[in-house]
Motif scaffolding. Structure first.
Motif, PDB file in Angstrom:
ATOM      1  N   SER A   1      29.835  18.837  48.046  1.00  0.00           N
ATOM      2  CA  SER A   1      30.147  18.487  49.439  1.00  0.00           C
ATOM      3  C   SER A   1      30.675  19.709  50.164  1.00  0.00           C
ATOM      4  CB  SER A   1      31.166  17.341  49.518  1.00  0.00           C
ATOM      5  OG  SER A   1      32.432  17.738  49.018  1.00  0.00           O
TER       6      SER A   1
ATOM      7  N   SER B   1      37.687  22.739  45.683  1.00  0.00           N
ATOM      8  CA  SER B   1      38.180  21.936  44.565  1.00  0.00           C
ATOM      9  C   SER B   1      38.218  22.776  43.288  1.00  0.00           C
ATOM     10  CB  SER B   1      37.286  20.714  44.366  1.00  0.00           C
ATOM     11  OG  SER B   1      35.954  21.112  44.085  1.00  0.00           O
TER      12      SER B   1
ATOM     13  N   THR C   1      27.100  16.036  42.264  1.00  0.00           N
ATOM     14  CA  THR C   1      27.149  16.139  43.725  1.00  0.00           C
ATOM     15  C   THR C   1      27.951  17.355  44.176  1.00  0.00           C
ATOM     16  OG1 THR C   1      29.125  14.746  43.869  1.00  0.00           O
ATOM     17  CG2 THR C   1      26.977  13.643  44.007  1.00  0.00           C
TER      18      THR C   1
ATOM     19  N   TYR D   1      31.917  10.713  45.316  1.00  0.00           N
ATOM     20  CA  TYR D   1      32.806  11.715  44.724  1.00  0.00           C
ATOM     21  C   TYR D   1      33.091  11.451  43.252  1.00  0.00           C
ATOM     22  CZ  TYR D   1      33.652  14.454  48.900  1.00  0.00           C
ATOM     23  OH  TYR D   1      33.497  15.306  49.974  1.00  0.00           O
ATOM     24  N   LYS D   2      32.791  10.260  42.770  1.00  0.00           N
ATOM     25  CA  LYS D   2      32.947   9.990  41.336  1.00  0.00           C
ATOM     26  C   LYS D   2      31.826  10.624  40.520  1.00  0.00           C
ATOM     27  CE  LYS D   2      35.389   5.552  41.790  1.00  0.00           C
ATOM     28  NZ  LYS D   2      35.242   4.077  41.674  1.00  0.00           N
TER      29      LYS D   2
ATOM     30  N   LEU E   1      40.078  14.942  49.856  1.00  0.00           N
ATOM     31  CA  LEU E   1      38.877  15.057  49.034  1.00  0.00           C
ATOM     32  C   LEU E   1      38.776  16.379  48.279  1.00  0.00           C
ATOM     33  CD1 LEU E   1      36.256  13.586  51.553  1.00  0.00           C
ATOM     34  CD2 LEU E   1      37.369  12.428  49.633  1.00  0.00           C
TER      35      LEU E   1
ATOM     36  N   HIS F   1      33.447  21.171  45.788  1.00  0.00           N
ATOM     37  CA  HIS F   1      33.740  20.603  47.106  1.00  0.00           C
ATOM     38  C   HIS F   1      34.492  21.639  47.956  1.00  0.00           C
ATOM     39  CE1 HIS F   1      32.281  16.935  45.379  1.00  0.00           C
ATOM     40  NE2 HIS F   1      33.216  16.967  44.441  1.00  0.00           N
TER      41      HIS F   1
ATOM     42  N   GLU G   1      33.715   6.957  47.943  1.00  0.00           N
ATOM     43  CA  GLU G   1      34.363   7.025  46.624  1.00  0.00           C
ATOM     44  C   GLU G   1      33.334   7.153  45.516  1.00  0.00           C
ATOM     45  OE1 GLU G   1      36.738   3.506  46.497  1.00  0.00           O
ATOM     46  OE2 GLU G   1      38.460   4.460  47.507  1.00  0.00           O
TER      47      GLU G   1
END
Length: 502
Positions: A346, A452, A344, A339-340, A361, A457, A336
């Protein structure tokens, strides 16, 4: 090994099996079995047997319910060695464009199989150079030998002659989709595509037993209508140096990528090397590191969930892996917090894609309505090499690849994206064809990947890390044969460059 029956004992194997291994000095020096439609090239028959043409034990004899009296053999081991060495020299000098061994079905089958995988062109075979009167034996005997397509045929003939190897020029590529056989007064034309359906039908009948009539029929009807497609952006040179890559790099870059894996994943080595080559400092993070608190991902900028079969998929693909995050407070908190952060990225590949979808996610804004991965329409594991296209998109990794069509490996049983809403929301990567088997799972909108809203992501079922080098591809266009890496490598470089600016 033996198997005892009430009245008999069966020994296995029934004949001697000899295993051997040899060094491969350069994996780029390969010979494709696919005929290239290149004018001015010729096809040669190279004899390895030093024996007369014989039909004993051949597939042709079996179609007549016969075995025969004489089977071909290698009569001279020294000659066989010279023939092999001569062919190796031709390969090393880049004189062979394509080649196929003569085995079950004989020379005519080798010629046809060289044509089957290429959707254009055919062969005109004039066999008068082979000094044997029996055309059936020439075409169907299974004497050890090769059919090779060559350039600079005069140089090829000199090399073969210097080694004392028997050869004959037997064919040339033609524009028509035919195999034409000529010898003396005989001439016959064969429809390559019609014979390809005959050749493929056995696979279709077996496939019916595994996949059912619907999928097996779709595969049988579509395989010849779904050729691999490539469109590589002109700006891509394929050179490591142009991407700022050094395969011998020893120093750290300061940008950390974590390979996150669980028991049963198996794609971590290919992924780790892809990330290293792209310029990342790569660390190995097992789920036990996260659940114990030894790893918090605080120093990680790029989290990569790799492919495989976590927990043997016994609970469903990535279900057990997802449980490791959901029901362990330390692992859940580390994920968590990662991802905040806004610095970053992913990536989830195959099993990792299933994990990201299971944990919600990719589209956190969808909450409980976040799509999950479903079983392939075929209800079986699909493994193959397919084409995907990259539409215009805002993904960090794929934006620069917009407009590309590339080959890539798939290997999954639950790879079907079931996606609510408009197709435009999922324009990241899609299979070039909507229909099975080129769309191997039946995904909505032929989706191969999703991303995303902010482009950071990415979850993808095909394995880009298994196709970063041309030699890893089942097929890579001949005109790009000098590429050191494929455009998939650019995706990893894009991730590095984005993070470098943060």
């Amino acid at each position: 090994m033996t198997q005892q029956y009430p009245d008999d004992k069966v020994l296995s194997p029934g004949t001697v099996i000899i295993s051997a291994a040899a060094e491969v000095k350069n994996i780029r020096k390969i010979v494709s079995p696919v005929l290239a439609y290149i004018k001015g090239t010729y096809v040669y028959y190279i004899d390895f047997s030093f024996d007369a043409f014989k039909l004993g034990g051949s597939a042709f004899a079996q179609t007549l319910s016969k075995v025969g009296d004489e089977a071909p053999t290698v009569t001279d081991a020294e000659y066989f060695k010279n023939a092999f060495t001569a062919v190796q020299e031709l390969v090393n000098r880049g004189l062979i464009i394509a080649g196929h061994d003569i085995s079950a079905g004989g020379m005519i089958t080798a010629m046809l199989e060289m044509c089957f995988a290429n959707p254009q062109g055919g062969l005109e075979a004039r066999l008068n150079k082979i000094r044997h009167t029996d055309l059936i034996k020439i075409l169907f005997s299974e004497n050890p030998g090769l059919i090779v397509q060559v350039k600079h045929h005069h140089l090829v003939e000199k090399v073969l002659s210097d080694y004392g190897v028997g050869f004959a020029i037997v064919a040339r590529p033609i524009e028509d989709r035919k195999l034409i056989i000529e010898k003396d007064d005989f001439r016959q034309e064969f429809d390559i595509d019609a014979l390809r359906d005959v050749w493929y039908r056995t696979s279709y009948l077996l496939d019916k037993q595994q996949s059912g009539e619907e999928c097996a029929k779709a595969r049988f009807e579509n395989y010849k209508n779904q050729p691999l497609q490539f469109n590589i952006n002109p700006s891509f040179t394929g050179k490591l140096s142009d991407l700022g890559l050094n395969p011998d790099r020893k120093e750290r870059s300061g940008i950390t990528a974590a390979i996150i894996r669980d028991k049963g994943t198996n794609g971590e080595r290919e992924m780790a090397y892809s990330l290293y080559l792209a310029g990342f400092d790569v660390k190995d993070v097992h789920m036990t590191d996260l659940t114990s608190g030894r790893e918090t991902l605080e120093d990680v900028q790029f989290a990569v969930f790799c492919g495989g079969f976590s927990n043997s998929d016994v609970l469903g693909s990535a279900k057990g892996w997802a449980g490791g995050f959901r029901y362990n407070e330390k692992a859940k908190t580390a994920l968590e917090n990662f991802y905040k952060r806004e610095d970053t990225l992913s990536l989830g590949i195959c099993n990792g894609c299933q994990l990201m979808m299971e944990l919600g996610l990719v589209f956190p804004e969808m909450g409980e309505s976040h799509p999950k991965m479903q079983h392939n329409d075929s209800h079986k594991f699909e493994s193959g090499f397919v084409s995907v296209e990259i539409p215009e998109n805002e993904s960090v990794m794929f934006k620069s690849l917009s407009g590309s069509k590339l080959g890539i490996w798939v290997a999954h049983g639950e790879g079907r994206f079931e996606l609510p809403g408009e197709a435009s929301k999922y324009n990241i990567a899609k299979y070039v064809y909507d229909a099975y088997p080129a769309n191997p799972n039946g995904s909505d909108y032929a989706a191969a990947a999703v991303c995303s809203a902010d482009g950071r992501h990415l979850a993808m079922m095909p394995h880009l890390e298994r196709a970063i080098f041309p030699w890893q591809n089942a097929y890579y266009p001949h005109k790009f044969r000098k590429h050191e890496v494929t455009p998939w490598m650019e995706a990893f470089v894009n991730a590095r460059e984005w993070l470098k600016k943060r």
